[in-house]
Structures are given as C-alpha cells and as structure tokens.
Design a protein around this motif. Structure first.
Motif, PDB file in Angstrom:
ATOM      1  N   ARG A   1      -1.301   9.847  -2.149  1.00  0.00           N
ATOM      2  CA  ARG A   1      -1.579   8.435  -2.383  1.00  0.00           C
ATOM      3  C   ARG A   1      -0.715   7.589  -1.452  1.00  0.00           C
ATOM      4  O   ARG A   1       0.468   7.884  -1.258  1.00  0.00           O
ATOM      5  CB  ARG A   1      -1.274   8.119  -3.849  1.00  0.00           C
ATOM      6  N   VAL A   2      -1.308   6.537  -0.897  1.00  0.00           N
ATOM      7  CA  VAL A   2      -0.587   5.625  -0.007  1.00  0.00           C
ATOM      8  C   VAL A   2      -0.612   4.230  -0.629  1.00  0.00           C
ATOM      9  O   VAL A   2      -1.672   3.602  -0.735  1.00  0.00           O
ATOM     10  CB  VAL A   2      -1.227   5.587   1.399  1.00  0.00           C
ATOM     11  N   ALA A   3       0.543   3.750  -1.068  1.00  0.00           N
ATOM     12  CA  ALA A   3       0.647   2.389  -1.605  1.00  0.00           C
ATOM     13  C   ALA A   3       0.716   1.401  -0.444  1.00  0.00           C
ATOM     14  O   ALA A   3       1.368   1.668   0.573  1.00  0.00           O
ATOM     15  CB  ALA A   3       1.879   2.256  -2.496  1.00  0.00           C
ATOM     16  N   VAL A   4       0.023   0.271  -0.600  1.00  0.00           N
ATOM     17  CA  VAL A   4      -0.044  -0.731   0.471  1.00  0.00           C
ATOM     18  C   VAL A   4       0.395  -2.076  -0.099  1.00  0.00           C
ATOM     19  O   VAL A   4      -0.222  -2.606  -1.020  1.00  0.00           O
ATOM     20  CB  VAL A   4      -1.471  -0.852   1.051  1.00  0.00           C
ATOM     21  N   SER A   5       1.482  -2.611   0.454  1.00  0.00           N
ATOM     22  CA  SER A   5       2.058  -3.873  -0.020  1.00  0.00           C
ATOM     23  C   SER A   5       1.710  -4.999   0.949  1.00  0.00           C
ATOM     24  O   SER A   5       1.997  -4.903   2.148  1.00  0.00           O
ATOM     25  CB  SER A   5       3.584  -3.723  -0.135  1.00  0.00           C
ATOM     26  N   GLY A   6       1.086  -6.047   0.429  1.00  0.00           N
ATOM     27  CA  GLY A   6       0.726  -7.188   1.271  1.00  0.00           C
ATOM     28  C   GLY A   6       0.241  -8.341   0.429  1.00  0.00           C
ATOM     29  O   GLY A   6       0.374  -8.322  -0.806  1.00  0.00           O
TER      30      GLY A   6
ATOM     31  N   ALA B   1       5.788   4.886  -7.687  1.00  0.00           N
ATOM     32  CA  ALA B   1       6.283   6.210  -8.104  1.00  0.00           C
ATOM     33  C   ALA B   1       5.249   7.305  -7.867  1.00  0.00           C
ATOM     34  O   ALA B   1       5.616   8.438  -7.525  1.00  0.00           O
ATOM     35  CB  ALA B   1       6.687   6.170  -9.574  1.00  0.00           C
ATOM     36  N   ARG B   2       3.951   6.991  -8.044  1.00  0.00           N
ATOM     37  CA  ARG B   2       2.937   8.047  -7.879  1.00  0.00           C
ATOM     38  C   ARG B   2       2.348   8.098  -6.468  1.00  0.00           C
ATOM     39  O   ARG B   2       1.391   8.821  -6.219  1.00  0.00           O
ATOM     40  CB  ARG B   2       1.837   7.919  -8.933  1.00  0.00           C
ATOM     41  N   SER B   3       2.953   7.337  -5.545  1.00  0.00           N
ATOM     42  CA  SER B   3       2.535   7.384  -4.142  1.00  0.00           C
ATOM     43  C   SER B   3       3.547   8.181  -3.330  1.00  0.00           C
ATOM     44  O   SER B   3       4.721   8.263  -3.691  1.00  0.00           O
ATOM     45  CB  SER B   3       2.430   5.965  -3.580  1.00  0.00           C
ATOM     46  N   SER B   4       3.076   8.759  -2.236  1.00  0.00           N
ATOM     47  CA  SER B   4       4.014   9.489  -1.374  1.00  0.00           C
ATOM     48  C   SER B   4       4.510   8.620  -0.223  1.00  0.00           C
ATOM     49  O   SER B   4       5.548   8.895   0.372  1.00  0.00           O
ATOM     50  CB  SER B   4       3.355  10.758  -0.826  1.00  0.00           C
ATOM     51  N   VAL B   5       3.740   7.567   0.089  1.00  0.00           N
ATOM     52  CA  VAL B   5       4.082   6.675   1.210  1.00  0.00           C
ATOM     53  C   VAL B   5       3.885   5.234   0.758  1.00  0.00           C
ATOM     54  O   VAL B   5       2.966   4.930  -0.006  1.00  0.00           O
ATOM     55  CB  VAL B   5       3.155   6.933   2.429  1.00  0.00           C
ATOM     56  N   LEU B   6       4.752   4.322   1.244  1.00  0.00           N
ATOM     57  CA  LEU B   6       4.526   2.886   1.099  1.00  0.00           C
ATOM     58  C   LEU B   6       4.347   2.288   2.487  1.00  0.00           C
ATOM     59  O   LEU B   6       5.225   2.419   3.339  1.00  0.00           O
ATOM     60  CB  LEU B   6       5.702   2.186   0.410  1.00  0.00           C
ATOM     61  N   LEU B   7       3.182   1.666   2.717  1.00  0.00           N
ATOM     62  CA  LEU B   7       2.997   0.854   3.909  1.00  0.00           C
ATOM     63  C   LEU B   7       3.284  -0.588   3.524  1.00  0.00           C
ATOM     64  O   LEU B   7       2.585  -1.164   2.680  1.00  0.00           O
ATOM     65  CB  LEU B   7       1.560   0.970   4.438  1.00  0.00           C
ATOM     66  N   SER B   8       4.307  -1.183   4.111  1.00  0.00           N
ATOM     67  CA  SER B   8       4.592  -2.600   3.889  1.00  0.00           C
ATOM     68  C   SER B   8       3.884  -3.389   4.979  1.00  0.00           C
ATOM     69  O   SER B   8       4.335  -3.475   6.113  1.00  0.00           O
ATOM     70  CB  SER B   8       6.103  -2.856   3.933  1.00  0.00           C
ATOM     71  N   GLY B   9       2.721  -3.911   4.634  1.00  0.00           N
ATOM     72  CA  GLY B   9       1.906  -4.608   5.623  1.00  0.00           C
ATOM     73  C   GLY B   9       0.461  -4.199   5.489  1.00  0.00           C
ATOM     74  O   GLY B   9       0.115  -3.377   4.633  1.00  0.00           O
TER      75      GLY B   9
END
Length: 324
Positions: free
Chosen positions: A4-9, A68-76
């Motif tokens: 899972r890839v979390a995406v913050s924006g 917590a359940r993601s392996s990566v956070l993309l900030s953007g």
C-alpha cells in the motif's frame, strides 16, 4: 501481501488541479501493482473517483491507521511545503511526514514545489526532510532546497502524465482563460484580454478549476462560455480541444502541456513562473499585461516541446525512483 502507498496532499477539496495530481498518481501506483491510499478531506468521494483506498486526512485515528498499514508515504504532489498560505498548512504536512518516519515507513517527498518559506519555516522543513529522498517538480525548488542544505532530484508534475480522451477535435480559434478567484488584481486585465480576443474572432472559454473559489471570476470575464468543473478529465479535454490557454491556475498550464496546447502563465505564485520557465513558455507577473497576453494567444506562442517531453519522462521515471 498488498503493498500500500499512502499519498499525502491537498486532496478532496474540489480543486481540479490537485484532483488531476491524484488521478495521475493513483493510476501510476496501480500500474506498478500496488494499492494507492489517498489521505483526503472527503475520503468516500476520493475512493470512488479514483478507484483507490482513502482515509480522512484530518482525523487522527484514520490517519494513523492509514500510514501504519502502508509501506510507503508519498508526500505530494502539489505545493505543500510552503508557509505563504499559512504556517498551520506546513505544520500539517510535516506532521504526516514525521508520523510516517516514526512508524518506520519509507517516505519520499514527491514531485512537490518547495517554498516560499519564511526563515522559521525553512528551518522546520530542513529538520523534517534530512535524510529523505526528495523529488521536486521544478528547478526553482532545487535552489530552495540547496539554500536549506538539502539535496533534491528533478522530477515533474504527475498531471503531465494524463492524456486527453482520444480523437478530440482541436479548434485553433478557441482560447481558454483559467482565472483564480483570489487573484483579484488579474481580473481586470483578463477581462480586457477576453474582450480583445473576442473582437479578433476568437471563441473564449472561461474555465473554473475550483468552482467554489473561481466561478465568480470566471463569469466576470465576459467569455463566450463558462466551464466549471471539479473533474480533471473534463478540464483536460476542454484544454485539448482549444488552441491556446492563459492560466492563472497552475494546473491550467500543466494540463495544457499534457494536452499539447500552447500556453501563457500568470505568475501569482513562484510555482507558476517556475513551471513556465522550465517549459520555455511565457509567464507574466500580476497584474499581467493584457496586450502581451493577447499577442501570445493570437500568435499561439509555443513552449519548448522538447523540454516538456523531458519533464514528462522525468515525471514517469520519478515513480520508479520513489516506489522501487
């Protein structure tokens, strides 16, 4: 196991430009066999619109669980790391980055513009980003990072990877103008531009990228027609059918680049000037000179298409860099 890839924006706020970024990022993540998870203001709507998972960005429990359940956070992507809008905005995005780092997640600053930053904001960004992979979408942001003692890589705005609906017909006598409701100093010159272009036989469309904020400005231009949308594909297709774009909204010119439509930018913010500079396209300060914009639209002044192709390639490559 699902990766899972979390995406913050700035997602789920009805801004077509940011929704275009979300559309491109979720598509590219899925292409790589991973599951996108958008941190959104309206998670149910975002999940439905993008065929992704989504979580409430401002609710501590759902936000913590999503990271917590993601392996990566993309900030953007977007222009997240700045405190011109407000210091609280910067604190939020840095807080999400710190949370992901605390939980041991891989964090990538992803195709953002960095700045403008106050001295205090700059110190906070430098502290939070030390040791992270940083990919920015414009050359000006690389200079900002350098001033903070950070190293970055040049990527490209993800929305450059979007494609118009096939077999649209382009009308070279059509011009799109995309205002911003809060850049009031540009309104009178753009009204003059609209009048002059219509007198020259051009069909002018006022494109509202954020209906709640831009509709009044769009209707005030005196255009032949007003298009108000929150859907990035609708905006992209309208731009692809036109012969020229004049954009105050950053993603009006980015989607023009994606659609192969020449454009001029009105640089209410350094990120607009930065994109136009990198693309070899004209940009103007606020208030913009009406005569210059009319001339560029009538002549259909072209950007550096080779530079734009490089930007698209960097945007595509940045996903491999961020997710490998």
């Amino acid at each position: 196991m699902t990766r899972r890839v979390a995406v913050s924006g700035y997602y789920g706020f009805g801004n077509t430009g940011d929704e275009a970024i979300a559309l491109a990022i979720t598509r590219e993540i899925r292409k790589r066999g991973m599951t996108p998870l958008l941190l959104s203001n309206t998670p149910q709507e975002s999940a439905q619109a993008f065929g992704s998972e989504a979580a409430a960005r401002m609710k501590p429990g759902p936000l913590l669980a999503a990271v917590a359940r993601s392996s990566v956070l993309l900030s953007g992507g977007g222009g997240l790391l700045q405190d011109k809008t407000s210091a609280r905005t910067l604190s939020y995005y840095l807080g999400v980055i710190r949370l992901a780092r605390f939980l041991g997640k891989r964090v990538v600053i992803f195709n953002q513009s960095v700045g403008p930053l106050s001295p205090e904001g700059g110190r906070k960004v430098a502290a939070a980003l030390t040791g992270l992979r940083i990919i920015v979408r414009d050359a000006g942001s690389l200079e900002t990072l350098e001033g903070l003692g950070l190293k970055g890589e040049l990527g490209g705005d993800p929305a450059l990877l979007l494609t118009p609906t096939p077999e649209l017909t382009r009308d070279l006598r059509s011009v799109i103008i995309a205002p911003r409701g809060d850049v009031t100093e540009a309104l009178e010159p753009l009204r003059d531009v609209t009048l002059q272009l219509r007198r020259a036989g051009r069909h002018v469309t006022a494109l509202s990228f954020m209906p709640d904020h831009d509709d009044v400005a769009a209707h005030a231009l005196g255009a032949n027609v007003v298009v108000s949308t929150r859907d990035p594909q609708t905006a992209l297709d309208a731009i692809a059918r036109s012969g020229y774009v004049i954009g105050v909204r950053l993603h009006a010119v980015i989607l023009a680049a994606a659609a192969g439509t020449p454009f001029s930018g009105v640089a209410y913010d350094p990120k607009v000037r930065g994109f136009c500079t990198d693309a070899g396209a004209p940009s103007h300060p606020v208030p913009p000179p009406a005569a210059a914009l009319v001339d560029e639209a009538l002549r259909r002044v072209t950007p550096d298409w080779n530079a734009l192709e490089d930007m698209k390639l960097r945007a595509a490559h940045s996903f491999s860099q961020a997710l490998s």
